[in-house]
Design a protein around this motif. Sequence first.
Motif, PDB file in Angstrom:
ATOM      1  N   THR A  10       0.045   6.855   4.927  1.00  0.00           N
ATOM      2  CA  THR A  10      -0.481   6.356   4.394  1.00  0.00           C
ATOM      3  C   THR A  10      -1.258   6.380   3.099  1.00  0.00           C
ATOM      4  O   THR A  10      -1.718   5.684   1.964  1.00  0.00           O
ATOM      5  CB  THR A  10      -2.200   5.216   5.271  1.00  0.00           C
ATOM      6  N   ASN A  11      -2.409   7.773   3.225  1.00  0.00           N
ATOM      7  CA  ASN A  11      -2.914   8.028   1.911  1.00  0.00           C
ATOM      8  C   ASN A  11      -2.235   9.573   1.696  1.00  0.00           C
ATOM      9  O   ASN A  11      -3.181  10.228   0.604  1.00  0.00           O
ATOM     10  CB  ASN A  11      -3.913   9.128   3.395  1.00  0.00           C
ATOM     11  N   ASN A  12      -1.082   9.310   1.160  1.00  0.00           N
ATOM     12  CA  ASN A  12      -0.083  10.678   1.103  1.00  0.00           C
ATOM     13  C   ASN A  12       1.359  10.207   0.272  1.00  0.00           C
ATOM     14  O   ASN A  12       2.118   9.785   0.719  1.00  0.00           O
ATOM     15  CB  ASN A  12      -0.011  11.736   1.709  1.00  0.00           C
TER      16      ASN A  12
ATOM     17  N   LYS B 117       0.292  -1.271  -0.203  1.00  0.00           N
ATOM     18  CA  LYS B 117       0.116  -0.064   0.258  1.00  0.00           C
ATOM     19  C   LYS B 117       0.724   1.212  -0.223  1.00  0.00           C
ATOM     20  O   LYS B 117       0.587   2.234  -1.027  1.00  0.00           O
ATOM     21  CB  LYS B 117      -1.418   0.279   0.990  1.00  0.00           C
ATOM     22  N   GLU B 118       1.862   1.673   0.767  1.00  0.00           N
ATOM     23  CA  GLU B 118       2.844   2.610   0.686  1.00  0.00           C
ATOM     24  C   GLU B 118       3.705   1.810  -0.271  1.00  0.00           C
ATOM     25  O   GLU B 118       4.730   0.836   0.052  1.00  0.00           O
ATOM     26  CB  GLU B 118       3.458   2.875   2.885  1.00  0.00           C
TER      27      GLU B 118
END
Length: 371
Positions: A301-303, A59-60
């Motif tokens: 995680t979302n950047n 994911k990352e």
Amino acid sequence: MSSAIYYMDESGSTGDLIPSKFNNQPFFSLGCIGIKDIDKECLENRILDIKRKYNLQTKELKSSAIYPNKNDLFYDIVRFLNDIDAQVMIELVDKKTQILINIVESLVSPTHLLYSEKCMRNNIIQNNFIFVPCLYKILDDSFLEDFAIVCQNPSEDKLLNLFDNIKKLIKGSNEIENWILKNIEETIDDFSIKKEEERKNSINRPAYTFFLPLPDTNLKGKIIGSLPNITCFTNLYARINLINNQKLCNVKIVHDEQSHFEHLINQYHSDLINQQSGPFVFENANFDFPEKSELVFENSTNNIGIQVADLVCGVCSRFAKDYLEEKTENIKKWKKSIKDIVLQREKCNGLGVNIVMAEHKREEMFRLIES
């Protein structure tokens, strides 16, 4: 609204600089990727395309998932960053060298006790390029450990003990060693002067605190003697300041979340605009801050931007470790990508990799990369 965004993340953090707690991570690095605000969506989409191209399922983006086997994936990312004219900056710190810098600045030749900017500048050059390389070969890990522990719980008696022990380890067998010993004696004299000022109540803190790094505390109140995160953030911020001609009002820094040290980074970021001591301006950094940027902390995680910063500095840390361990296959495989990052410095002063390492090792590493 910001016109430039700088993403920051770190690699190799083991907290306070104590040799016994390096955990096989000899380097700390803080990476920074700067882009124009309008390129944010382009960055996110292109990184996702590269992950799909190489079937990267994590994911990352993490250097641990890419180094040492996926050098082609990393090179695609580096080329893309060049294509959008992204600014790549890395502070890469050999932890042993950083402790030695602290030792020299505390016990041998404290720059902060000088009053003229010219004297400060000359002292920094002398300390980093003459004294630190000499002491790198003389002081063993035991003394570095003792120094680091004293920084966590300082006292006058412990400082005086450090002065005694460092003098015993330096034999005075050459001109530089004798120069260092002379400086230590002068620093002890400076301590005596400060001690007299303390007796007269003309200083607002104990005399010994002028000769050790001023400690910080984490959120639990534990003393931190020396934290590379703060030094590296300050240096990167000064590089951003130089690149943006001190116009930071329209600059946004997005740093990865730091549960233990976020409050310290925020504090230093706020205090820099009010600092009163120099020297300020160097070839690759400007520590005079008439304006202040925006600073936020976000979960990586979302950047994607933070992930790229983490990836770049993590790869550089792992490459540097392989260099020290002479892992020639990995060095050969990754040299091309690392060279492109190093050569960012040719675009603009302030870009590229600032390596804090003993001078002979640093120069040798640069020659290897650029060959």
